[in-house]
Design a protein around this motif. Structure first.
Motif, PDB file in Angstrom:
ATOM      1  N   MET A   1      -4.924  18.400  15.068  1.00 47.33           N
ATOM      2  CA  MET A   1      -3.496  18.082  15.022  1.00 47.33           C
ATOM      3  C   MET A   1      -2.871  18.668  13.769  1.00 47.33           C
ATOM      4  O   MET A   1      -3.513  18.740  12.710  1.00 47.33           O
ATOM      5  CB  MET A   1      -3.302  16.558  15.035  1.00 47.33           C
ATOM      6  N   ILE A   2      -1.638  19.104  13.880  1.00 47.98           N
ATOM      7  CA  ILE A   2      -0.863  19.598  12.735  1.00 47.98           C
ATOM      8  C   ILE A   2       0.530  18.983  12.807  1.00 47.98           C
ATOM      9  O   ILE A   2       1.216  19.117  13.824  1.00 47.98           O
ATOM     10  CB  ILE A   2      -0.785  21.138  12.735  1.00 47.98           C
ATOM     11  N   PRO A   3       0.941  18.291  11.737  1.00 50.18           N
ATOM     12  CA  PRO A   3       0.215  18.030  10.502  1.00 50.18           C
ATOM     13  C   PRO A   3      -0.899  17.002  10.693  1.00 50.18           C
ATOM     14  O   PRO A   3      -0.864  16.205  11.631  1.00 50.18           O
ATOM     15  CB  PRO A   3       1.297  17.509   9.553  1.00 50.18           C
ATOM     16  N   ARG A   4      -1.845  17.016   9.769  1.00 56.15           N
ATOM     17  CA  ARG A   4      -3.016  16.146   9.821  1.00 56.15           C
ATOM     18  C   ARG A   4      -2.614  14.686   9.625  1.00 56.15           C
ATOM     19  O   ARG A   4      -1.945  14.346   8.657  1.00 56.15           O
ATOM     20  CB  ARG A   4      -3.980  16.571   8.712  1.00 56.15           C
ATOM     21  N   PRO A   5      -3.005  13.792  10.540  1.00 55.25           N
ATOM     22  CA  PRO A   5      -2.708  12.371  10.347  1.00 55.25           C
ATOM     23  C   PRO A   5      -3.493  11.791   9.169  1.00 55.25           C
ATOM     24  O   PRO A   5      -4.551  12.306   8.798  1.00 55.25           O
ATOM     25  CB  PRO A   5      -3.162  11.725  11.664  1.00 55.25           C
ATOM     26  N   ASN A   6      -2.989  10.700   8.621  1.00 59.15           N
ATOM     27  CA  ASN A   6      -3.699  10.029   7.534  1.00 59.15           C
ATOM     28  C   ASN A   6      -5.053   9.518   7.991  1.00 59.15           C
ATOM     29  O   ASN A   6      -6.048   9.594   7.266  1.00 59.15           O
ATOM     30  CB  ASN A   6      -2.873   8.858   7.000  1.00 59.15           C
ATOM     31  N   ARG A 112      -7.525   6.201  17.638  1.00 58.77           N
ATOM     32  CA  ARG A 112      -6.675   5.326  16.842  1.00 58.77           C
ATOM     33  C   ARG A 112      -6.120   6.163  15.705  1.00 58.77           C
ATOM     34  O   ARG A 112      -6.885   6.813  14.965  1.00 58.77           O
ATOM     35  CB  ARG A 112      -7.446   4.137  16.282  1.00 58.77           C
ATOM     36  N   ILE A 113      -4.806   6.185  15.581  1.00 60.89           N
ATOM     37  CA  ILE A 113      -4.138   6.948  14.521  1.00 60.89           C
ATOM     38  C   ILE A 113      -3.273   5.996  13.712  1.00 60.89           C
ATOM     39  O   ILE A 113      -2.497   5.220  14.277  1.00 60.89           O
ATOM     40  CB  ILE A 113      -3.261   8.085  15.098  1.00 60.89           C
ATOM     41  N   GLU A 114      -3.410   6.061  12.395  1.00 59.72           N
ATOM     42  CA  GLU A 114      -2.513   5.355  11.476  1.00 59.72           C
ATOM     43  C   GLU A 114      -1.905   6.411  10.570  1.00 59.72           C
ATOM     44  O   GLU A 114      -2.631   7.161   9.911  1.00 59.72           O
ATOM     45  CB  GLU A 114      -3.267   4.295  10.663  1.00 59.72           C
ATOM     46  N   ASP A 115      -0.590   6.462  10.539  1.00 62.71           N
ATOM     47  CA  ASP A 115       0.025   7.646   9.938  1.00 62.71           C
ATOM     48  C   ASP A 115       1.356   7.316   9.268  1.00 62.71           C
ATOM     49  O   ASP A 115       2.114   6.465   9.749  1.00 62.71           O
ATOM     50  CB  ASP A 115       0.252   8.695  11.021  1.00 62.71           C
ATOM     51  N   ALA A 116       1.607   8.012   8.168  1.00 60.39           N
ATOM     52  CA  ALA A 116       2.876   7.912   7.441  1.00 60.39           C
ATOM     53  C   ALA A 116       3.026   9.169   6.605  1.00 60.39           C
ATOM     54  O   ALA A 116       2.025   9.752   6.166  1.00 60.39           O
ATOM     55  CB  ALA A 116       2.893   6.674   6.545  1.00 60.39           C
ATOM     56  N   PRO A 117       4.262   9.622   6.367  1.00 58.54           N
ATOM     57  CA  PRO A 117       4.453  10.858   5.602  1.00 58.54           C
ATOM     58  C   PRO A 117       4.262  10.659   4.106  1.00 58.54           C
ATOM     59  O   PRO A 117       4.607   9.615   3.557  1.00 58.54           O
ATOM     60  CB  PRO A 117       5.898  11.244   5.916  1.00 58.54           C
ATOM     61  N   ARG A 118       3.728  11.706   3.463  1.00 58.03           N
ATOM     62  CA  ARG A 118       3.633  11.684   1.995  1.00 58.03           C
ATOM     63  C   ARG A 118       4.999  11.888   1.369  1.00 58.03           C
ATOM     64  O   ARG A 118       5.338  11.254   0.378  1.00 58.03           O
ATOM     65  CB  ARG A 118       2.663  12.777   1.534  1.00 58.03           C
ATOM     66  N   TYR A 119       5.805  12.788   1.926  1.00 57.28           N
ATOM     67  CA  TYR A 119       7.121  13.098   1.355  1.00 57.28           C
ATOM     68  C   TYR A 119       8.218  12.804   2.371  1.00 57.28           C
ATOM     69  O   TYR A 119       8.062  13.052   3.570  1.00 57.28           O
ATOM     70  CB  TYR A 119       7.199  14.561   0.927  1.00 57.28           C
TER      71      TYR A 119
END
Length: 532
Positions: A1-6, A112-119
């Motif tokens: 995946m792009i962008p890479r999930p957390n 299972r994906i847990e994700d949030a942006p850095r910026y």
């Protein structure tokens, strides 16, 4: 995946997602999912293949996604989080899911994906002033940004070479300033030549409203730029009375910096206030407006008794200080209307910005660090490696570019907030943005080539904070999605034969030479120009 999930964990089980599958949840979140997965013609319902709920505790743009034999469950921090969860779900499907496929049926693997942006600012800048891109191309840029979780589209709407938006209050802007009789076909003055073909175009305010609404639905914010007080040839071609001399000016046909500059006197502020009101009225809720402030030649201000007298009346010691005052006055106007001013870094160096003004340090991150240390929020936009109008390799096979070379690896290695900065400085870095200046990008095919796949690396750094160690492997797989979307990206092995159609001049300036020049500019730039 792009962008890479957390976080991405493989789970047992899978689910067959079919055309017409039901999405259940709040209406606005369901609509976000449907926009990200249009190929499946999803429909809302009470209970379905995709269940989505709001969980504000996750934070803005964040989400949690779980898929298995019972279907897909999504928890989203907000509507943008729901949209990005659906984009991640889309990337779990085959490349063919990015094509219109009647009767589609795709297997969703258990994850299972847990994700949030850095910026919070993950931007792409498109210069529509030097070469105009019709509305359809801008909507397509928004679509491609959305796939990659990019969320700020900065439109450079005016420069010396053209004005690109309707003004009902000042119609000569779109009637006169929006076109030029010919265009320079070479960047370098010593080999200057022209194509003798008229070039022009502009967006109506209705176009701009449509672009903004289309982008907003896809979690993209439009950031309009009206670059002042310099780069003003097109404006003054339409309304010379807003210049220091009042003399007629032509829309510029060549590239480079022009001495054309707007007057800083009250009628000009009133003129720009009207323009801002028209823009804000069309765009709707607009948190940012870029006012430029870069590459300003102050000679005409210095030579004007009226302008120098006005500066003294304001208690200012120089026209450089008047430049800073002018930009702050425009920022005050925008603040009164609920929008925040954005500037290029010369405006910060000039001094006296509003504290909430956002700074884009194109001349290098040392300037950005100074702005952050002074308390300004910063979006990293340095020439190297955020100028995508530079060639993607130091090769004569590459299409015409302003210089060599900003590579995919350069973008992937970029750190917008280095660990060597103080924590307080890093906290002021909102994100990063790549620039597509269009002197050497005359059409949509060239825009594709310049933007992708470097913008994939931009998205990864913006979302994840850094490119993962397997980025190159994931990118190679991701190119199948770009193929399905019809993106004419630069192949990793180099340009295809028809993409080499405008080769470099041998000896083109290198990025290292450019960076040495802009760093010298940044180091020597102060607000202590000759006083009046």
């Amino acid at each position: 995946m792009i962008p890479r999930p957390n976080l991405l964990s493989q789970l047992s089980g899978s689910y067959e997602l079919t055309t017409g599958a039901v999405v259940s949840g709040p209406a606005d979140l369901v609509e976000a999912v449907r926009l990200a997965l249009p190929v499946l013609d999803l429909r809302p319902g009470d209970s379905g293949a995709v269940d989505i709920r709001l969980d504000p505790a996750l934070g803005p743009e964040s989400y949690r996604l779980t898929s298995g034999s019972r279907g897909v469950e999504i928890a989203a921090g907000d509507r943008a989080g729901a949209f990005y969860a659906a984009q991640s779900l889309h990337q779990l499907l085959p490349d063919a899911s990015y094509r219109l496929t009647p009767g589609a049926e795709w297997r969703v693997p258990g994850v299972r994906i847990e994700d949030a942006p850095r910026y919070s600012w993950r931007g792409l800048h498109v210069d529509v002033a030097r070469h105009f891109f019709p509305k359809r191309e801008i909507l397509r840029v928004v679509d491609l940004m959305a796939v990659h979780k990019l969320n700020r589209l900065h439109l450079h709407l005016v420069d010396d070479q053209g004005w690109r938006v309707e003004s009902r209050a000042f119609p000569r802007l779109h009637e006169v300033a929006s076109h030029r009789p010919r265009t320079a076909t070479h960047y370098y003055r010593e080999q200057e030549s022209f194509d003798d073909l008229p070039h022009g175009g502009s967006y109506t305010l209705d176009d701009l409203a449509e672009i903004a609404a289309y982008a907003r639905a896809r979690a993209v914010t439009i950031v309009p730029e009206i670059d002042v007080p310099g780069h003003a040839s097109a404006i003054l071609a339409a309304y010379p009375e807003f210049g220091p001399t009042g003399e007629p000016v032509e829309v510029l046909e060549r590239w480079g910096i022009s001495p054309a500059i707007l007057s800083p006197l009250p009628p000009t502020v009133d003129f720009l206030t009207t323009i801002f009101d028209e823009l804000l009225g069309a765009l709707g809720e607009t948190p940012y407006v870029h006012v430029g402030g870069d590459e300003v030649v102050l000679d005409q201000w210095e030579a004007s008794p009226e302008i120098t007298a006005y500066a003294r009346e304001l208690g200012l010691e120089s026209v450089a200080a008047l430049h800073a005052w002018f930009l702050r006055r425009l920022a005050d106007v925008l603040a009164e209307r609920g929008a925040r001013a954005v500037v290029w870094d010369e405006a910060f160096v000039a001094g006296d910005l509003r504290p909430d003004t956002l700074v884009m340090p194109w001349r290098g991150m040392p300037v950005g660090r100074r702005a952050a240390a002074a308390g300004h929020d910063v979006v990293a936009t340095p020439v190297f490696p955020m100028y995508f109008d530079y060639a993607e390799a130091a090769s004569t096979d590459e299409p015409m570019a302003i210089g060599d070379a900003v590579t995919l690896a350069d973008v992937a290695a970029f750190d917008p907030a280095p660990a060597t900065w103080a924590l307080a400085e890093r906290k002021h870095v909102l994100g990063l943005q790549a620039q597509l200046w269009s002197e050497r990008i005359p059409d949509a095919r060239t825009l594709d080539y310049k933007a992708w796949p470097r913008a994939c690396a931009l998205a990864e750094v913006g979302w994840s904070g850094a490119a993962g160690p397997d980025f190159a492997e994931r990118l190679r797989a991701h190119l199948g999605r770009l193929d399905a979307l019809g993106v004419e990206y630069r192949p990793l092995e180099g340009p295809k034969p028809w993409q080499r159609r405008r080769p470099h001049r041998p000896g083109v300036v290198s990025v290292a030479e450019v960076m040495q020049h802009v760093e010298q500019m940044a180091e020597s730039a102060t607000s202590t120009r000759p006083s009046m």
